[in-house]
Every structure is written in structure tokens, then in C-alpha cells.
Write a protein that holds these residues in place. Structure first.
Motif, mmCIF file in Angstrom:
data_model
loop_
_atom_site.group_PDB
_atom_site.id
_atom_site.type_symbol
_atom_site.label_atom_id
_atom_site.label_comp_id
_atom_site.label_asym_id
_atom_site.label_seq_id
_atom_site.Cartn_x
_atom_site.Cartn_y
_atom_site.Cartn_z
ATOM 1 N N ASN A 202 -26.012 -77.722 90.487
ATOM 2 C CA ASN A 202 -25.601 -77.872 91.885
ATOM 3 C C ASN A 202 -24.940 -79.234 92.076
ATOM 4 O O ASN A 202 -25.349 -80.229 91.470
ATOM 5 C CB ASN A 202 -26.813 -77.742 92.806
ATOM 6 C CG ASN A 202 -26.419 -77.558 94.258
ATOM 7 O OD1 ASN A 202 -25.333 -77.040 94.549
ATOM 8 N ND2 ASN A 202 -27.285 -77.980 95.171
ATOM 9 N N GLN B 194 -14.119 -81.848 89.821
ATOM 10 C CA GLN B 194 -14.825 -80.711 89.209
ATOM 11 C C GLN B 194 -15.880 -81.256 88.252
ATOM 12 O O GLN B 194 -15.641 -82.232 87.522
ATOM 13 C CB GLN B 194 -13.849 -79.816 88.444
ATOM 14 C CG GLN B 194 -12.982 -78.939 89.325
ATOM 15 C CD GLN B 194 -12.094 -78.034 88.479
ATOM 16 O OE1 GLN B 194 -11.054 -78.482 88.005
ATOM 17 N NE2 GLN B 194 -12.513 -76.798 88.326
ATOM 18 N N TYR C 173 -19.289 -80.129 85.469
ATOM 19 C CA TYR C 173 -20.217 -79.208 84.788
ATOM 20 C C TYR C 173 -21.152 -80.042 83.917
ATOM 21 O O TYR C 173 -20.881 -81.229 83.641
ATOM 22 C CB TYR C 173 -19.496 -78.133 83.970
ATOM 23 C CG TYR C 173 -18.780 -78.612 82.715
ATOM 24 C CD1 TYR C 173 -19.474 -78.833 81.528
ATOM 25 C CD2 TYR C 173 -17.390 -78.798 82.719
ATOM 26 C CE1 TYR C 173 -18.801 -79.246 80.379
ATOM 27 C CE2 TYR C 173 -16.711 -79.214 81.589
ATOM 28 C CZ TYR C 173 -17.440 -79.433 80.403
ATOM 29 O OH TYR C 173 -16.790 -79.850 79.273
ATOM 30 N N ILE D 225 -18.401 -76.652 89.113
ATOM 31 C CA ILE D 225 -18.445 -76.749 90.578
ATOM 32 C C ILE D 225 -17.378 -77.745 91.037
ATOM 33 O O ILE D 225 -17.242 -78.831 90.467
ATOM 34 C CB ILE D 225 -19.829 -77.195 91.061
ATOM 35 C CG1 ILE D 225 -20.882 -76.149 90.690
ATOM 36 C CG2 ILE D 225 -19.822 -77.449 92.576
ATOM 37 C CD1 ILE D 225 -22.279 -76.509 91.130
#
Length: 843
Positions: free
Chosen positions: A661, A721, A723, A741
């Protein structure tokens, strides 16, 4: 007249060729018979004189040996004396002839020598009968020795059975008959004979086995004693009540046939059940009884033809592999009632244990039971159902041997829960599982499925190589869970597991290293048979690897853990009692090994019924292994399992973090990142990757030891972005990336306040902003704060500082706002209880 035909003359025989046939006249017959009889008589006289004179000579020289022989001694692995097999002052009390009941003498005569009161030391009728039976059977099936010969034989303590030995026995027997009366001979015999348990003589035997005097012996007791000399260790009522009772019936039948007793007396005496005296345990003082019994059995096997009596009083020196430290540990724990389940009555929960060094096959220690009132029933050699402890032997071992299976191979029992009419129960269900996990948790369906895949025939053949001779009735899938027709002994289980521990090579269990006679000459030296590779070394290694997990948290054998590497397997067998609904078991096992020693533990009841079943499953057997081995091996140097060359290793894929998250927090102008650790996360860290929208590739933003981190280096109006991956530094391996994300950072407006304009000043010739170098005569003034020609500096977000790993929990983003994560190593895993407890064949 017609001419007559001429007759040819017969040919004349050459002179000197005629041979007259001699006739046996009555006179010649007489002389031939006469001289034959004379020669036979002379030979008989010479033979008789030889037998008589030789027997008299030997009897005179060795008369003292009629009373007692020299004690044989057993030594431990360090050459220290452990015990004497026979002591002249122990368990012996001579009886006079008038003390011995007549019926007791009749029992021995009926059993050992029916014509004792008729012959003169040698019973030629019995010898002839024995020869005829031996010829018919084409082997020696019956002896012809009389009681007198048996007494004579005990003088000579050699094991050879040559003609000269038998001739010497016969000569001494004749001498005994010439010197002593029948009453004196039978008295000497009964006072000398061995009755097992270190007991010599009929008087001591009556007191030891029945706690009574000779005069008070009952018929069934007399018959019991008369049946023992043939095999005192097997036929005494303490060692083996059933065999003793069967032998007693044979003696009673012989007495009935010879009209010493009536049919009613015979039947009544047959029916009596033996009960040992209450003080029997106090009478037994020999140390390490089960081990000593085993040594005696082995000595009789390696010295063919020797009787136990000859071994005990032959003056032999028997050197063994007995480890007294280990044996004392076994004795201590088996004498502790808290190590065993409480019985509802007098029948104790029993057990057995054997420890051996699989590097050379030497037996270190042994427990035949909790007590030695019935030491002859050595439970180390009693067959029981092995339960799940048989899975490595008949299921997983054969599968590994094919080369098609490895510890990480996934077994798929969910594809087949029943195999014909056989539907084994498994509390774990039928989900796919690796072989290693199946062994650790003792899954039933996985074991049966595996055996079905490799074939029952291959499983039986593999077990046979490890010393398990299964019957034809055992050719079924139930053997995967240890459901055998006859069962196996703890000794067999220890030998089989020793092969796994020994790199797949054969192991020959033995307790005797050498035997010397009274003259200190070696009469036996142990020589190990050639070693055989019974399985691939890779198979043995994989099995060792997998069975080590049985002792880890979540395994079924955690109680067996000690301060050195251990591999092993638990096992239980169902009670098998009809119409009895209970999860209790008949047998509980733990068989395991360190790099040095192998041990097998069995627990259960001698007779299983609804009141006598095991309720604690295999956990107590594993605990016994741990308690004993920790003490037993305290002086054994520690080593480790050696991995052979050529084994394969599982290529493990690093598991990715989950629940990733990323959220922007406007108040703190940061992106907060978090995720969940994968299973088995010990020893891993995390890498967060980031890229700005305009960048083409991701780059490492931060290395973190925790499962959360903050990004304080974001700029307004930018899009990022992220990860995360799990990283194993030891293997330099990353997991697959988590989901990516995207986070958009909103624009931030900067408010610049309006400044008032100052009126122009007169030009005095100074150039604003120039240094005072003496040419302009003025000072340098700062530009007016509201000068539109000067740039206005606005406050910008922190630039992020230098990114560095922060194992202490800080996110290392240079702003000091990192948060500490949870301590992943604190406390370690929590050990769980035995998952197989109470489940038949499940552990």
C-alpha cells in the motif's frame, strides 16, 4: 546200411586251466564263526576296559569338577568387569536325596532318561532308537544321552561334539555308575543342573521360582522344573510363561504315559497358571539383566554346539560393547514411573529401548522392559505394529530410491482418497503436500498415495533390504501405515534406521567383540560382514534431511530434541479392539538417530484390551528418547550429518510481500508505504523501487528491514510509481515484485506578500550595489526587498537527503521522521503440541 554221421569230439581243455570250486564245509563254518566271536569278544573286552579304565582315570583326576566349574565373566566396552555368569556362592543350595520328593525324581526320569534305573550309564536301547530316528529324518533329531552322561558331560566344558568327546562322556558315565549308586547320581545331577536366572540346583530353583521348600512342591511345579533343563532361558516360567506352560504339559504327558500319575492329575496340573513370588524382584541382583541375557543368546549363536551351562561355568571371558553410561541412563529412565502412563490395574504399561552405534553396529545399551521379573520376555525382540514409523522404510524410502521423487516433490493425495476398498483416515485431510511436510506432520494419505505410485512390490523389496522380512499377506497398501501381519521388533527398527544414518550402507548389530577361554586364548573374534550399499547415498541423505524436521516446531517428535542433530520418526498403531470406539493406540514408537548413534523406543502393553491402551500417543516415546539420549551421549564427541556429493537442492523461489500500500499524507508532505511480510521471512529484508513518471526505469529507493517506510522526497505536481520486493542477502536473490502503485502529488500554491514601493531618492552619483572601493565613496546597500528585478526565494520541500539502509527501523530518508518496525526475531517461533496425538497412525 547208411553211414552214421560222425560226432565231433569235444575240445579238450588245456591242462592247468581247470578251477575247482571250493566248498565251505561245516568245519570251516564253525572255525570262521568261532574266531569272529572270539575277536568280537576280545574287542569288546578291550573297549570295555578302555572305557572303564579311561573313565576311572578321568573321574579320579577331575572329581572336583563334579561340583562346580569356573565362572565366565562379561566385560564392558572398556574392558571393565560387569558380572560373573556363575558364582559358586550364589543361588546354590545342595539337597540330600531324602529331601527330594519321589514324584519330582519321577518327573525328571520320565522327561530326561526313562530307563535311568535299568541301564549302567549308557542306554544302548535309547541310542539305537535315536540313531534310527536320525537316519529316517536324515539329521540329528534325538539325543541318546542318559542322565549319567549329562552329568559326565558337564565336567568337560568344551563345545565340540566329536566321537572322542562322546566316547569320553560314555567312559565317565560308566565310571560314575561303578562308583556311585543311582540315588547318588540323580542327587548330584539335580544339585548341579542349571535352571536359568543364575539358579543352580533343584533346591534353589524351588525356592526361587515358587518360594517353597522341596517337600512342599506340587505336581505342576515339579513338572515345570523338570521341563526347564532342555532350555532354561526359554522354558522358565518367568521368562516366557506360555512356553513354560506348554513344556510343562509335555512333561505331564510323559509322566502319565509311564504311569507315574493319573489322567485327572495330569489335567489338573496342566491347567494351573503360574504366578511369580511377590519377593522375586528382591532376589534378582544381576546388573543390566536384559543386556546380559542378549549377550548370552549371542554367545550361544557364535559358539555352535555349546550349552548355556557350559558357557556359564566354562571360565570364558566375554568382551562386549556395553556402554555403562548409556545403560545406566536407560535403567534410570525406565525405572521412573512418571515416564509411563498409569495403568488402571497391576498390568504395567511397558516399554523397550535399544541403542546402537550405526558406525560399527555395536549395541551400546538395552532395556527389555520396565522390570526384570520377566526379563526373558525381552521386548527388544518382540514384534509389534510399527505404525507411521514404517513410512520411511516402505513408502518414502522406495520413492526416493527411484530418483523421481525429492523432499520438495509435491504429493497429490487429493486426487485419490480411496484405493479400491481401502480408505485410510487422515486428520490432515487430502490436500497436496511436499514429501518433507508429509513426513514432518505424519500425513497418512500422502504415505499411502506414494506407496501406490511406486508399487507395493517395490516397497516390500526395499523393506527386505533393511532387514524386514514381510509375509505374503503384507502385500497391500496398509503397510504404508505400518499395518503388518506379524509386526517388527525394536531391534529390527533400529537396524533399518541405522542404514539411513550410515549413508545407505548395511549395519550388523552385535554385542560381543571377542571371547577368550580359561587359558586366555581367543575362541571367537567378531568380524564384520562385508558392507553393502543397500540404497543410494542420496536417498539416505534426503531421508535424514526430512526426518530432522519431525523434531522442529509443528513436527510430531519435538520431545526427542537434544543438544545435537537428530533425525527420526514417530509412530502409533490402532488398538484394533472390536466394538471399542476410542482414539487410543496399541503401540507408540520413536525411532531416531544422531550422526553417531541410533535408538528405537517402543511403548505399550504386553496384552492390549479396552483397559490397557496407550492414550498419550507417540509423544511419550519421543520424550523417552530425548531423556535417555541426552544422558547416554554426554561423553560422545559431537559431530554433524555429512552431506554426500551429488545431492540436489531445492531452488526456492523467494515469496513476495503482500498487501502493498502507498498513500500520500498531505499534512506531512510524504508518501507512506507499507506491506505484509511473506511466510518464512526469517533472514530477509525489503527493497522499495521508485520511479518518477518521466523516468524510464525504476531504481532502488530504499532498503528496509521493516515492513513500512516513508518517502519524504516527493515534489508537488509530480507522479511516482512504487513496488516492493523481498530480498535474501545470503543468496542475493529477490522475490517477484509486488503490485505497482502510482501516487500523484498535488500542486502546492506559494503565497508571496506585496511589499510597499519607496520613493526615489536623488541621484548622488552612487551606483547601487557596487562595493565601496573608495571610488564611489558609499556603502553597498542591499536591494530593496520589494525590488521586482530580484528573484524571490520560496521554501521548497526537503530534498530527501541521502538514502541508506536503516536496520534499526528508521526509514533512512534523511528527514529523521522514520518509524521503527516490529522486531521480527523476538522470541522465535512458538512450539506447538504434537499434532498427531490421539490420532491412529497419524504420527
Amino acid at each position: 546200411m547208411a553211414e552214421q554221421p560222425r560226432r565231433s569230439k569235444p575240445k579238450e581243455k588245456p591242462r592247468g586251466t581247470t578251477k575247482k570250486k571250493k566248498r565251505m564245509t561245516p568245519r570251516k563254518w564253525f572255525f570262521a564263526a568261532f574266531f569272529t566271536v572270539v575277536i568280537a569278544i576280545v574287542c569288546g573286552i578291550i573297549g570295555y576296559l578302555f572305557i572303564t579304565l579311561n573313565g576311572e582315570r578321568i573321574l579320579t583326576e577331575k572329581a572336583d569338577m563334579l561340583e562346580l566349574g569356573e565362572a565366565s565373566i562379561i566385560y564392558d566396552a572398556n574392558g571393565k568387569e560387569v558380572t560373573k555368569l556363575y558364582d559358586a556362592n550364589a543361588n546354590r543350595e545342595n539337597a540330600e536325596y531324602n529331601e527330594i520328593p519321589k514324584q519330582l525324581i519321577n518327573a525328571f526320569v520320565a522327561t530326561e532318561d526313562q530307563r535311568f534305573f535299568q541301564h549302567s550309564g549308557i542306554d544302548f536301547f535309547s541310542v539305537g532308537r535315536a540313531v534310527v530316528k536320525d537316519v529316517i529324518a536324515r539329521s540329528k533329531v534325538e539325543g541318546g544321552s542318559t542322565i549319567t552322561q549329562q552329568l559326565a558331560k558337564n565336567i568337560f566344558l568344551t563345545a565340540d561334539k566329536t566321537f572322542f568327546r562322546k566316547a569320553t562322556e560314555a567312559s565317565i558315565a560308566v565310571a560314575l555308575e561303578n562308583k556311585y549308586t543311582k540315588e547318588e547320581i540323580i542327587t548330584m545331577y539335580l544339585n548341579r543342573i542349571y535352571f536359568g536366572k543364575g539358579v543352580h540346583g533343584i533346591k534353589a530353583a524351588a525356592e526361587y521360582y515358587f518360594d517353597t521348600d522341596l517337600k512342599d512342591l506340587k505336581l505342576w511345579q515339579m513338572a515345570t522344573l523338570a521341563g526347564m533343563p532342555k532350555a532354561p532361558n526359554r522354558y522358565n516360567p518367568i521368562n516366557d510363561p506360555e512356553s513354560s506352560m506348554t513344556r510343562r504339559s509335555v512333561v505331564l504327558k510323559l509322566m502319565y504315559d509311564q504311569k507315574y500319575i493319573s489322567e485327572q492329575e495330569m489335567d489338573e496340573a496342566k491347567a494351573v497358571a503360574y504366578e511369580a513370588p511377590a519377593d522375586l524382584e528382591e532376589k534378582e541382583t544381576d546388573p543390566y539383566k536384559a543386556y546380559i541375557d542378549y549377550v548370552i543368546e549371542e554367545a550361544l549363536k557364535v559358539m555352535p554346539g555349546m550349552t548355556e551351562e557350559e558357557l556359564r561355568i566354562g571360565g570364558y571371558r566375554i568382551y562386549t560393547s556395553l556402554n555403562q553410561t548409556a545403560q545406566q541412563a536407560v535403567e534410570k529412565e525406565f525405572n521412573d514411573d512418571d515416564n509411563f502412563e498409569k495403568s488402571p490395574d497391576d498390568q504395567k504399561a511397558q516399554g523397550a529401548m535399544i541403542i546402537m552405534d550405526h558406525r560399527d553396529g555395536t549395541i551400546q545399551a538395552m532395556a527389555g522392559g520396565r522390570d526384570y521379573v520377566r526379563k526373558g520376555l525381552n521386548r527388544v525382540e518382540v514384534k509389534r505394529q510399527p505404525g507411521s514409523a514404517f513410512k520411511p522404510i516402505v513408502s518414502y524410502g522406495p520413492a526416493l530410491e527411484t530418483g523421481d521423487y525429492l523432499p520438495w516433490t509435491v504429493l497429490n493425495p487429493d486426487s485419490q482418497k480411496c484405493f479400491g476398498d481401502y480408505c485410510p483416515r487422515d486428520p490432515h485431510g487430502a490436500s497436496p503436500v511436499t514429501m518433507q511436510q508429509a513426513i514432518k506432520e505424519s500425513r497418512n494419505l500422502a504415505a499411502v498415495w506414494t506407496l501406490n505410485q511406486v508399487g507395493v512390490g517395490n516397497g516390500v523389496a526395499f523393506a527386505k533390504k533393511l532387514g524386514m522380512e514381510l509375509t505374503s499377506e503384507d502385500r497391500n497398501l496398509a503397510i504404508a501405515l505400518g499395518g503388518l501381519t506379524e509386526g517388527v521388533t525394536p531391534l529390527q527398527m533400529a537396524e533399518a534406521y541405522s542404514v539411513f544414518a550410515n549413508g545407505g550402507k548395511s549395519v550388523d548389530p552385535h554385542s560381543i567383540t571377542k571371547i577368550e577361554n580359561a587359558e586366555n586364548k581367543k575362541v571367537y573374534t567378531y568380524k564384520a560382514p562385508p558392507s553393502k550399499q543397500l540404497m543410494k547415498k542420496e536417498t539416505a541423505w534426503y531421508m535424514t534431511e526430512m526426518m530432522q524436521t519431525v523434531l522442529e516446531s509443528g513436527g510430531t517428535g519435538t520431545g526427542a530434541r537434544i543438544d545435537r542433530p537428530v533425525a527420526g520418526k514417530t509412530g502409533t498403531s490402532q488398538h484394533g479392539i472390536p466394538n471399542f470406539n476410542s482414539s487410543a493406540n496399541r503401540d507408540a514408537w520413536f525411532v531416531g538417530y544422531t550422526p553417531e548413534w541410533t535408538a528405537a523406543v517402543w511403548m505399550g502393553y504386553d496384552i492390549t484390551d479396552k483397559q490397557h491402551v496407550i492414550k498419550k500417543s507417540s509423544s511419550q516415546a519421543a520424550a523417552m528418547f530425548g531423556k535417555v539420549m541426552k544422558q547416554a551421549m554426554k561423553n560422545v564427541p559431537k559431530s554433524s550429518f555429512k552431506e554426500p556429493s551429488g545431492v540436489k537442492h531445492e531452488v526456492k523461489e523467494q515469496v513476495s510481500p503482500t498487501n502493498f500500500n502507498a498513500v500520500y499524507i498531505p499534512e506531512q508532505a510524504k508518501v507512506q508505504l507499507s506491506w505484509a511480510a511473506p511466510e518464512n521471512s526469517e533472514g530477509i529484508t525489503y527493497r522499495v523501487y521508485r520511479k518518477e513518471k518521466s523516468e524510464s526505469d525504476f531504481s532502488v529507493f530504499v532498503d528496509a528491514a521493516t515492513t513500512s517506510v516513508d518517502d519524504m522526497s516527493v515534489f508537488p505536481g509530480m507522479t511516482y510509481q512504487y513496488y516492493v520486493v523481498a530480498y535474501n542477502a545470503e543468496e542475493d536473490k529477490e522475490s517477484k515484485p509486488s503490485e505497482s502503485i502510482t501516487v500523484e502529488i498535488p500542486e502546492t500554491e506559494v503565497d508571496i506578500p506585496e511589499q510597499p514601493m519607496e520613493p526615489d531618492k536623488p541621484d548622488d552619483g552612487e551606483i547601487p550595489g557596487l562595493p565601496d572601493d573608495g571610488t564611489n565613496g558609499g556603502e553597498v546597500s542591499p536591494p530593496p526587498s520589494g525590488d521586482p528585478n530580484q528573484p524571490v526565494e520560496t521554501e521548497t520541500p526537503g530534498n530527501g537527503g541521502t538514502v541508506s539502509p536503516n536496520p534499526g527501523g528508521n526509514n533512512g530518508n534523511g528527514n529523521g521522521n522514520g518509524t521503527a518496525g516490529p522486531d521480527q526475531g523476538a522470541g522465535g517461533p512458538i512450539e506447538s503440541a504434537d499434532p498427531g496425538a490421539g490420532n491412529s497412525n497419524a504420527n
